[in-house]
Structures are given as structure tokens and as C-alpha cells.
Design a protein around this motif. Structure first.
Motif, short mmCIF file in Angstrom:
data_model
loop_
_atom_site.label_atom_id
_atom_site.label_comp_id
_atom_site.label_asym_id
_atom_site.label_seq_id
_atom_site.Cartn_x
_atom_site.Cartn_y
_atom_site.Cartn_z
N GLU A 148 61.31 62.60 99.56
CA GLU A 148 62.15 63.44 98.91
C GLU A 148 63.51 63.88 99.99
OE1 GLU A 148 63.59 67.17 97.54
OE2 GLU A 148 62.53 66.88 99.44
N LYS A 149 63.22 63.31 101.35
CA LYS A 149 64.67 63.78 102.06
C LYS A 149 65.64 62.76 101.57
CE LYS A 149 61.36 65.15 105.52
NZ LYS A 149 60.96 64.77 106.78
N GLU A 150 65.31 61.42 101.50
CA GLU A 150 66.33 60.59 100.93
C GLU A 150 66.76 60.54 99.58
OE1 GLU A 150 67.94 58.68 103.06
OE2 GLU A 150 66.89 59.45 104.73
N ASN A 151 65.54 60.92 98.80
CA ASN A 151 65.71 60.89 97.62
C ASN A 151 65.53 62.34 96.83
OD1 ASN A 151 66.15 60.26 94.56
ND2 ASN A 151 63.92 59.36 94.54
N PRO A 152 66.41 63.33 96.96
CA PRO A 152 65.84 64.73 96.59
C PRO A 152 65.51 64.96 95.09
CG PRO A 152 68.04 64.58 97.85
CD PRO A 152 67.77 63.22 97.29
N LEU A 153 64.86 65.83 94.81
CA LEU A 153 64.39 66.54 93.50
C LEU A 153 65.57 66.71 92.95
CD1 LEU A 153 61.20 68.46 94.28
CD2 LEU A 153 61.32 66.40 92.87
#
Length: 455
Positions: A362-367
Motif C-alpha cells: 500500500e505504500k507504493e500503491n496507496p488506497l
């Protein structure tokens, strides 16, 4: 000049203009700090009645007092009531032993209910019937049938009702649910909920109750028995007469997160099978002694929803549950471990709180920005703030009685399963145990004369 009570009632009832307005400045729509500060006059703030003045009751009412005025307190233990009057009531609140007299006060808008579990349903129903909005501690019920009755009265009265499952207002838990709902774990096939083991204790000495405690009324609907100090106050949760042990105490929190992650707010599992250890001998589902704790100390119940998703409720996550979560992070006695086809995720209140591959990714692909707000349906950040916001707007709080009833149904059925020592099948539509009339009788409980729930 308008009477102060009239001013306050006008303020509370002016929901339409606030909901439609574009320049909303009322304290119900501000931050918690602003909410507590904006009402300059005590007459403009909701009047609160506190029912149950022990540790948890005081805790929730202190939170509520930021948004209203505590004008009455009630407890069957006079010492508890006096302490609450001095603290939450600032020495001015009216003090009661009988909650019904508190509910008779027409000027009380909101009640907090922090009694032992076996009293929650009766008080909540009568509070709704008296026109009060309420914040009630979890677990809300002692039986499945009580939940059905609460839902029925909530629909009829349309009162605002927040249940004290605060994890729905806790960032890591809401984020865990958002990750699940956004498909970051893939299809979820199993959730393991670890809620810790129960307590052992006894035999305890039977004795005369202290003069400041109305023991007969403390028992309420429960069977009339001799006083044992360890039956009441903080220890009540280890007796099936008044609670459900860890199954309902912590299950109300973590089983709730499992239901929430699955989008199962309106259903429950269809099958239950498990095993448990109890601190005293049992016969036909009942303890054979009356002077010792009797709720389960160890347990593991396997349940399945209609779509095949497995929910395991256990005192601790065993070594046989393989997971990618590092051992140093995994708290095997408390937390929610969610397995998906892509990855797994672990969340609890301690340590790193939220861990797993989906969390790292999620750090690279945030919600999406609205992902958490979506699962919380726009609820305010603080649990008590959300409640008072809903008192104003008449919206449904984030921890509503209807979803909580389904969660508690799961917990109650798990307890019935291990107490009877046999598998159960459940029809979530009809809300009945299937093919076992004896077990089906356990979704209700006998109520002592004079304390019956009347709907």
C-alpha cells in the motif's frame, strides 16, 4: 424569552437545516475539541443520563461529557453512583438507584449504558421507548433473542444507538477493512480471530452483600443467588449468568472486525463446530457448581458462512495456522488474522497493529482517498464524536445495533456450540438453529419475575 430547555430542544431538533446547509458550523460537525468547546451555554448542550457507574460506565460517560451535560447518574452500588456524581456530574447530577426513574426525566436526551452485560438489553429497550438516544457498551446482548428484540424496538422508535465497539473508529482496523474491501488480499477464504483465554477462579465464599449494594437488583433478570463478591463488578464477565466470557467480551470487538471485513453486517455463519475447556464440570450445558467462574478458558470454534468463507474463533492463534506475518509481530493471543488468495493481513491493538504484504504494498500503491471513509460510511473519526454527530443528524452510527446483533449472534452461537458439545447449523434468514430443537431453545433465556423484558 424562551425557556432554556426549549432552547436546547430546538437546537437538538433543527436537523433539517443543518443537513441541507452549506455553511455548517454547529459543534456536531467540527473536530472533537471544537465540538466540546463551541456550546457556550450548558442549556444548549444535550443532557446526559449515566446508567452504570463502574469503570467502563465512567469511561464512556467522561467521553460523552465533552459533548453534553451529565445531569443524572444511576447505579445499584451507591458508592459507584456517588463517585460518578462527583466526577462526571460535577457534584450537581441527580443520583438514582433505579434506572427507570432516570428515564422518567423528560429533559434527558441521551443515556450512556455501562452496566454488566445481562442488563444491557432491558435498559436499552426501555430507554428507546422513553425517547432517549443512547451509547451502550458491548456486548449488547446475552442471547440471540435479545438482539432481535433490540433491533425491533430500534426500528420502531428510530432512536440513535451507538454500540461501544470502538475499533470501528480506530484507524488501523478501518484501514484493514478497507484493504479487504478494495481486493488487496484477493478473495478472502479464512479469518482467524484470537481473543485470549478466560479466567479460572473459585470456589469463592458466599456472604452477605455490602450495605451500599442492592444485590437483588444487580442480579436483575438473572437467577437469584447468594452474594459472592467475584460475581459482580469487574468479575461478572466470567459467569455465563451475566456474560459470555471472552467469547462475547473480546469477541464483540474482533468478530465484529471479521464481519466488517467480509461485508457481513446483515448475516452470520451457517455452521458451527468446536471444542472448549471449562474451569468447572458441566452437565447438559450448565455448570454443576455455583461458587466458581464458569465461562470457557480455552476454545476453538470453526464456523462457515454460506459462501464457504471460514471464520475461526479461538483463544489463541495456534502454530498450525501458517502465515507470512513475522513471529515477532504476530500476537497469538489477540488479533485478527485475515487470509486472502493473494496475501494475508494481521491487525490488533498492540505492537505494529497492522501488518502484512498488502500493508507493505500500500505504500507504493496507496488506497483511494475515500476508501476508509467508504467503509465507515462517512462516520466521524472519534467513536463518541460520531455518536453525537448522529444524535444531531439522525444518521446511523458506525457501530449500529443491526450489524452488532449479527456479530453477537455469531458469538452466542459459538458459546451454545461449545456448551452443548455438538455442531450446530444456523439459518441466518429465519434466525433459527436448524434440526436441533433443544439447541434452538438456547437462543433465549429464562427471565426472573419482575425483571422481564417487555416489548
Amino acid at each position: 424569552m424562551n425557556h432554556p430547555t426549549s432552547n436546547r430542544r430546538q437546537f437538538l431538533q433543527s436537523t433539517g437545516a443543518l443537513a441541507a446547509g452549506t455553511a455548517i458550523t454547529a459543534y456536531f460537525f467540527a473536530t472533537q475539541k471544537t465540538l466540546a468547546q463551541e456550546s457556550k451555554s450548558a442549556n444548549d448542550r444535550p443532557h446526559i443520563g449515566q446508567i452504570g457507574c463502574g469503570g467502563q460506565g465512567n469511561g464512556i460517560t467522561r467521553g460523552a461529557a465533552r459533548f453534553g451535560e451529565v445531569v443524572a447518574v444511576c447505579d445499584v452500588d451507591r458508592q459507584h453512583a456517588e463517585q460518578a456524581k462527583a466526577r462526571q456530574g460535577r457534584g450537581k447530577a441527580e443520583m438514582f438507584e433505579d434506572y427507570r426513574k432516570l428515564l422518567d426525566r423528560k429533559d434527558i436526551d441521551v443515556v450512556t449504558i455501562g452496566t454488566p452485560d445481562h442488563w444491557h438489553t432491558k435498559i436499552a429497550i426501555e430507554a428507546m421507548q422513553a425517547g432517549k438516544d443512547m451509547y451502550c457498551e458491548k456486548p449488547l446482548t446475552l442471547t440471540v433473542d435479545e438482539g432481535k428484540l433490540i433491533c425491533r424496538v430500534a426500528k420502531e422508535t428510530k432512536r440513535v444507538f451507538q454500540v461501544g465497539t470502538q475499533q470501528r473508529s480506530d484507524g488501523p482496523f478501518a484501514k484493514a477493512v478497507a484493504l479487504c474491501r478494495e481486493g488487496r488480499l484477493g478473495k478472502i477464504n479464512r479469518i482467524v480471530v484470537a481473543i485470549g483465554g478466560g479466567e479460572r477462579g473459585g470456589p469463592f465464599k458466599k456472604q452477605e452483600p455490602p450495605p451500599h449494594l442492592n444485590w437483588e437488583m444487580w442480579l436483575g433478570q438473572a437467577p437469584l443467588v447468594e452474594y459472592i463478591p467475584q460475581r459482580c463488578h469487574a468479575q461478572f464477565r466470567w459467569w455465563f449468568e451475566y456474560s459470555g466470557g471472552k467469547m462475547t467480551d473480546w469477541g464483540a470487538h474482533h468478530v465484529d472486525i471479521a464481519h466488517w471485513a467480509l461485508g457481513a453486517d446483515d448475516t452470520s455463519p451457517v455452521s458451527f463446530d468446536g471444542k472448549a475447556e471449562f474451569p468447572v464440570p458441566f452437565s447438559n450445558g450448565y455448570p454443576t457448581v455455583d461458587d466458581a467462574y464458569n465461562t470457557a478458558t480455552q476454545f476453538e470454534i470453526h464456523t462457515k458462512f454460506a459462501d464457504g468463507t471460514e471464520l475461526v474463533i479461538t483463544d489463541r492463534i495456534g502454530k498450525h495456522y501458517e502465515t507470512s506475518i513475522p513471529e515477532k509481530i504476530l500476537d497469538r493471543g489477540n488479533g485478527v488474522l485475515i487470509y486472502g488468495e493473494k496475501s494475508d493481513l494481521f491487525v490488533n491493538r498492540d505492537g505494529r497493529r497492522l501488518s502484512g504484504q498488502a500493508v507493505d504494498e500500500e505504500k507504493e500503491n496507496p488506497l483511494p482517498e475515500d476508501a476508509i471513509a467508504k467503509v465507515r460510511k462517512g462516520a466521524k473519526r472519534g467513536h463518541m464524536e460520531d455518536f453525537f454527530d448522529c444524535v444531531k443528524t439522525r444518521k446511523t452510527p458506525v457501530s449500529d445495533v443491526f450489524s452488532h446483533h449479527r456479530v453477537m449472534t455469531t458469538c452466542h452461537l459459538a458459546n451454545i456450540c461449545i456448551r452443548l458439545g455438538r455442531p450446530l447449523k444456523w439459518d441466518p434468514e429465519k434466525e433459527q438453529i436448524v434440526g436441533d430443537e433443544d439447541a434452538n431453545g438456547w437462543i433465549k433465556r429464562e427471565q426472573r419475575k419482575g425483571y422481564e423484558i417487555k416489548v
